[in-house]
Write a protein that holds these residues in place. Sequence first.
Motif, PDB file in Angstrom:
ATOM      1  N   GLU A 126      46.444  47.015  30.716  1.00 53.68           N
ATOM      2  CA  GLU A 126      44.992  46.973  30.577  1.00 53.68           C
ATOM      3  C   GLU A 126      44.453  45.677  31.172  1.00 53.68           C
ATOM      4  OE1 GLU A 126      42.056  47.605  26.850  1.00 53.68           O
ATOM      5  OE2 GLU A 126      43.059  45.656  26.896  1.00 53.68           O
ATOM      6  N   PHE A 127      43.417  45.810  31.994  1.00 59.19           N
ATOM      7  CA  PHE A 127      42.697  44.660  32.533  1.00 59.19           C
ATOM      8  C   PHE A 127      41.310  44.659  31.901  1.00 59.19           C
ATOM      9  CE2 PHE A 127      45.792  46.003  35.669  1.00 59.19           C
ATOM     10  CZ  PHE A 127      46.444  44.821  35.986  1.00 59.19           C
ATOM     11  N   HIS A 128      41.081  43.707  31.009  1.00 57.24           N
ATOM     12  CA  HIS A 128      39.797  43.590  30.317  1.00 57.24           C
ATOM     13  C   HIS A 128      38.937  42.642  31.140  1.00 57.24           C
ATOM     14  CE1 HIS A 128      36.898  42.169  27.306  1.00 57.24           C
ATOM     15  NE2 HIS A 128      37.167  43.262  26.617  1.00 57.24           N
ATOM     16  N   CYS A 129      37.916  43.172  31.799  1.00 58.71           N
ATOM     17  CA  CYS A 129      37.119  42.402  32.763  1.00 58.71           C
ATOM     18  C   CYS A 129      35.695  42.223  32.239  1.00 58.71           C
ATOM     19  CB  CYS A 129      37.066  43.117  34.115  1.00 58.71           C
ATOM     20  SG  CYS A 129      38.676  43.592  34.773  1.00 58.71           S
ATOM     21  N   LEU A 130      35.220  40.984  32.278  1.00 56.48           N
ATOM     22  CA  LEU A 130      33.851  40.674  31.896  1.00 56.48           C
ATOM     23  C   LEU A 130      33.184  39.964  33.061  1.00 56.48           C
ATOM     24  CD1 LEU A 130      31.772  40.767  29.573  1.00 56.48           C
ATOM     25  CD2 LEU A 130      32.567  38.500  28.889  1.00 56.48           C
ATOM     26  N   SER A 131      32.083  40.538  33.559  1.00 54.78           N
ATOM     27  CA  SER A 131      31.374  39.932  34.689  1.00 54.78           C
ATOM     28  C   SER A 131      30.217  39.089  34.173  1.00 54.78           C
ATOM     29  CB  SER A 131      30.861  41.012  35.645  1.00 54.78           C
ATOM     30  OG  SER A 131      29.990  41.901  34.984  1.00 54.78           O
ATOM     31  N   HIS A 132      29.979  37.969  34.859  1.00 56.55           N
ATOM     32  CA  HIS A 132      28.922  37.040  34.464  1.00 56.55           C
ATOM     33  C   HIS A 132      28.014  36.749  35.649  1.00 56.55           C
ATOM     34  CE1 HIS A 132      32.051  36.198  31.435  1.00 56.55           C
ATOM     35  NE2 HIS A 132      31.078  35.740  30.678  1.00 56.55           N
ATOM     36  N   GLN A 133      26.766  36.493  35.334  1.00 55.26           N
ATOM     37  CA  GLN A 133      25.825  35.934  36.291  1.00 55.26           C
ATOM     38  C   GLN A 133      25.343  34.628  35.672  1.00 55.26           C
ATOM     39  OE1 GLN A 133      22.525  37.713  39.229  1.00 55.26           O
ATOM     40  NE2 GLN A 133      22.273  38.253  37.114  1.00 55.26           N
ATOM     41  N   GLY A 134      25.891  33.510  36.165  1.00 56.94           N
ATOM     42  CA  GLY A 134      25.698  32.253  35.467  1.00 56.94           C
ATOM     43  C   GLY A 134      26.474  32.296  34.172  1.00 56.94           C
ATOM     44  N   LYS A 135      25.806  32.009  33.052  1.00 58.85           N
ATOM     45  CA  LYS A 135      26.455  32.079  31.749  1.00 58.85           C
ATOM     46  C   LYS A 135      26.194  33.391  31.026  1.00 58.85           C
ATOM     47  CE  LYS A 135      26.341  27.076  30.908  1.00 58.85           C
ATOM     48  NZ  LYS A 135      25.905  25.995  29.975  1.00 58.85           N
ATOM     49  N   LEU A 140      30.914  44.992  31.335  1.00 57.66           N
ATOM     50  CA  LEU A 140      32.238  45.022  30.721  1.00 57.66           C
ATOM     51  C   LEU A 140      33.024  46.181  31.308  1.00 57.66           C
ATOM     52  CD1 LEU A 140      34.252  44.144  28.447  1.00 57.66           C
ATOM     53  CD2 LEU A 140      33.003  45.698  26.922  1.00 57.66           C
ATOM     54  N   ALA A 141      34.279  45.926  31.666  1.00 56.62           N
ATOM     55  CA  ALA A 141      35.128  46.992  32.214  1.00 56.62           C
ATOM     56  C   ALA A 141      36.528  46.870  31.638  1.00 56.62           C
ATOM     57  CB  ALA A 141      35.177  46.912  33.736  1.00 56.62           C
ATOM     58  N   ARG A 142      37.087  48.021  31.299  1.00 52.69           N
ATOM     59  CA  ARG A 142      38.496  48.083  30.907  1.00 52.69           C
ATOM     60  C   ARG A 142      39.190  48.994  31.919  1.00 52.69           C
ATOM     61  NH1 ARG A 142      35.690  48.232  26.029  1.00 52.69           N
ATOM     62  NH2 ARG A 142      36.233  46.602  24.536  1.00 52.69           N
ATOM     63  N   ILE A 143      40.126  48.428  32.665  1.00 55.53           N
ATOM     64  CA  ILE A 143      40.828  49.176  33.712  1.00 55.53           C
ATOM     65  C   ILE A 143      42.274  49.371  33.270  1.00 55.53           C
ATOM     66  CG2 ILE A 143      41.513  49.197  36.141  1.00 55.53           C
ATOM     67  CD1 ILE A 143      39.141  47.359  36.711  1.00 55.53           C
ATOM     68  N   TYR A 144      42.742  50.619  33.315  1.00 53.52           N
ATOM     69  CA  TYR A 144      44.099  50.948  32.879  1.00 53.52           C
ATOM     70  C   TYR A 144      44.895  51.478  34.062  1.00 53.52           C
ATOM     71  CZ  TYR A 144      42.034  50.552  28.249  1.00 53.52           C
ATOM     72  OH  TYR A 144      41.389  50.083  27.141  1.00 53.52           O
ATOM     73  N   VAL A 145      46.114  50.948  34.219  1.00 54.65           N
ATOM     74  CA  VAL A 145      46.999  51.323  35.329  1.00 54.65           C
ATOM     75  C   VAL A 145      48.392  51.575  34.768  1.00 54.65           C
ATOM     76  CG1 VAL A 145      47.973  50.574  37.532  1.00 54.65           C
ATOM     77  CG2 VAL A 145      45.643  49.890  36.918  1.00 54.65           C
ATOM     78  N   PRO A 146      49.095  52.658  35.206  1.00 50.84           N
ATOM     79  CA  PRO A 146      50.482  52.845  34.777  1.00 50.84           C
ATOM     80  C   PRO A 146      51.292  51.580  35.053  1.00 50.84           C
ATOM     81  CG  PRO A 146      49.702  54.798  35.913  1.00 50.84           C
ATOM     82  CD  PRO A 146      48.631  53.755  36.088  1.00 50.84           C
ATOM     83  N   ARG A 147      52.106  51.174  34.102  1.00 56.18           N
ATOM     84  CA  ARG A 147      52.767  49.874  34.188  1.00 56.18           C
ATOM     85  C   ARG A 147      53.716  49.764  35.370  1.00 56.18           C
ATOM     86  NH1 ARG A 147      55.092  48.095  28.627  1.00 56.18           N
ATOM     87  NH2 ARG A 147      53.011  48.865  28.081  1.00 56.18           N
ATOM     88  N   ASP A 148      54.266  50.897  35.828  1.00 61.10           N
ATOM     89  CA  ASP A 148      55.190  50.824  36.958  1.00 61.10           C
ATOM     90  C   ASP A 148      54.483  50.532  38.280  1.00 61.10           C
ATOM     91  OD1 ASP A 148      54.299  53.667  36.454  1.00 61.10           O
ATOM     92  OD2 ASP A 148      55.158  53.897  38.448  1.00 61.10           O
ATOM     93  N   LEU A 149      53.121  50.588  38.263  1.00 61.81           N
ATOM     94  CA  LEU A 149      52.360  50.285  39.474  1.00 61.81           C
ATOM     95  C   LEU A 149      51.821  48.853  39.467  1.00 61.81           C
ATOM     96  CD1 LEU A 149      50.272  53.567  39.924  1.00 61.81           C
ATOM     97  CD2 LEU A 149      52.441  52.936  40.997  1.00 61.81           C
ATOM     98  N   LEU A 220      36.892  52.169  32.478  1.00 58.98           N
ATOM     99  CA  LEU A 220      35.811  52.425  31.539  1.00 58.98           C
ATOM    100  C   LEU A 220      34.833  51.257  31.661  1.00 58.98           C
ATOM    101  CD1 LEU A 220      37.999  53.449  28.453  1.00 58.98           C
ATOM    102  CD2 LEU A 220      37.142  54.907  30.286  1.00 58.98           C
ATOM    103  N   LEU A 221      33.656  51.515  32.218  1.00 55.83           N
ATOM    104  CA  LEU A 221      32.683  50.463  32.488  1.00 55.83           C
ATOM    105  C   LEU A 221      31.452  50.622  31.604  1.00 55.83           C
ATOM    106  CD1 LEU A 221      33.826  51.644  35.532  1.00 55.83           C
ATOM    107  CD2 LEU A 221      32.925  49.398  36.122  1.00 55.83           C
ATOM    108  N   VAL A 222      30.921  49.500  31.149  1.00 55.27           N
ATOM    109  CA  VAL A 222      29.721  49.487  30.316  1.00 55.27           C
ATOM    110  C   VAL A 222      28.752  48.474  30.911  1.00 55.27           C
ATOM    111  CG1 VAL A 222      28.779  49.092  28.017  1.00 55.27           C
ATOM    112  CG2 VAL A 222      31.057  50.087  28.272  1.00 55.27           C
ATOM    113  N   LEU A 223      27.529  48.936  31.267  1.00 53.56           N
ATOM    114  CA  LEU A 223      26.515  48.082  31.874  1.00 53.56           C
ATOM    115  C   LEU A 223      25.233  48.165  31.059  1.00 53.56           C
ATOM    116  CD1 LEU A 223      27.018  49.166  35.602  1.00 53.56           C
ATOM    117  CD2 LEU A 223      27.985  47.146  34.485  1.00 53.56           C
ATOM    118  N   PRO A 224      24.604  47.038  30.722  1.00 57.43           N
ATOM    119  CA  PRO A 224      23.354  47.079  29.956  1.00 57.43           C
ATOM    120  C   PRO A 224      22.277  47.868  30.693  1.00 57.43           C
ATOM    121  CG  PRO A 224      24.253  44.847  30.002  1.00 57.43           C
ATOM    122  CD  PRO A 224      25.054  45.651  30.981  1.00 57.43           C
ATOM    123  N   GLY A 225      21.614  48.775  29.994  1.00 61.82           N
ATOM    124  CA  GLY A 225      20.653  49.659  30.638  1.00 61.82           C
ATOM    125  C   GLY A 225      19.375  48.998  31.082  1.00 61.82           C
TER     126      GLY A 225
END
Length: 245
Positions: A126-135, A140-149, A220-225
Amino acid sequence: MIRPVPSRRHTIADDLRRQIVTGHFKAGERLPSEAQLATRYEVSTPTLRSALALLQAEGLVEKIHGSGNFVRHPLRRITYVGGGAAPYAHTATGAPLRLTVRTTNVQAQDPLTALMHVPFGSPLTEFHCLSHQGKSPQGLARIYVPRDLVAADLAEESPEALTTRLAALRPPLAEVQERLSARLPTPEEATVLRISSSLAVLSITRVATDATGRAVEAALLVLPGDRSDALFTAHPPTKERTSKE
């Protein structure tokens, strides 16, 4: 015609909004504590929080857990660009978003088992990614990849190079499915993104599969509306291409 009397929460929100717009409270400034504001307006704490929730939903105020309520800097819209080989978002000015990434080895559970068509307990990264603009957190994104890759040294990559490295490690993609919906944020999402729990978010579920039909990535991405758009571009086949086929 008799006009309805504004509720206390709307009256308080109107007054605080006026003070923000006129510069009495400046961008980045911390508002008085909720207890102080409740005393000032002679209302209960729940009523005061309800008024602040209106301003949070408008994007004027953000609540930082453990720190208080702050006047939000002017919002810049971000655009999610779908249909590509990788999830991608940018600001209205084209400026890239700063990323922070946390990498964790996990085992597949619902709903990932159904999403990626893998058995329960399958090893994933799992790659838990949080994007920022300044502070200010923007997505928010959670990216899942089979571990063998996933290469053993992938965690050492910079957040900016992570997507490129993941694309180089996986097989060529045969299909990318993206599902977009609007919903209310979970309590965790509202806290991480510093948004009101009553503000709708864009929820994007993206699954990429290879030629064998294996899911090689789920995002799985979540963006403020209140500041997000999603752009999908289709390329219909031309007459020339159709005749060749």
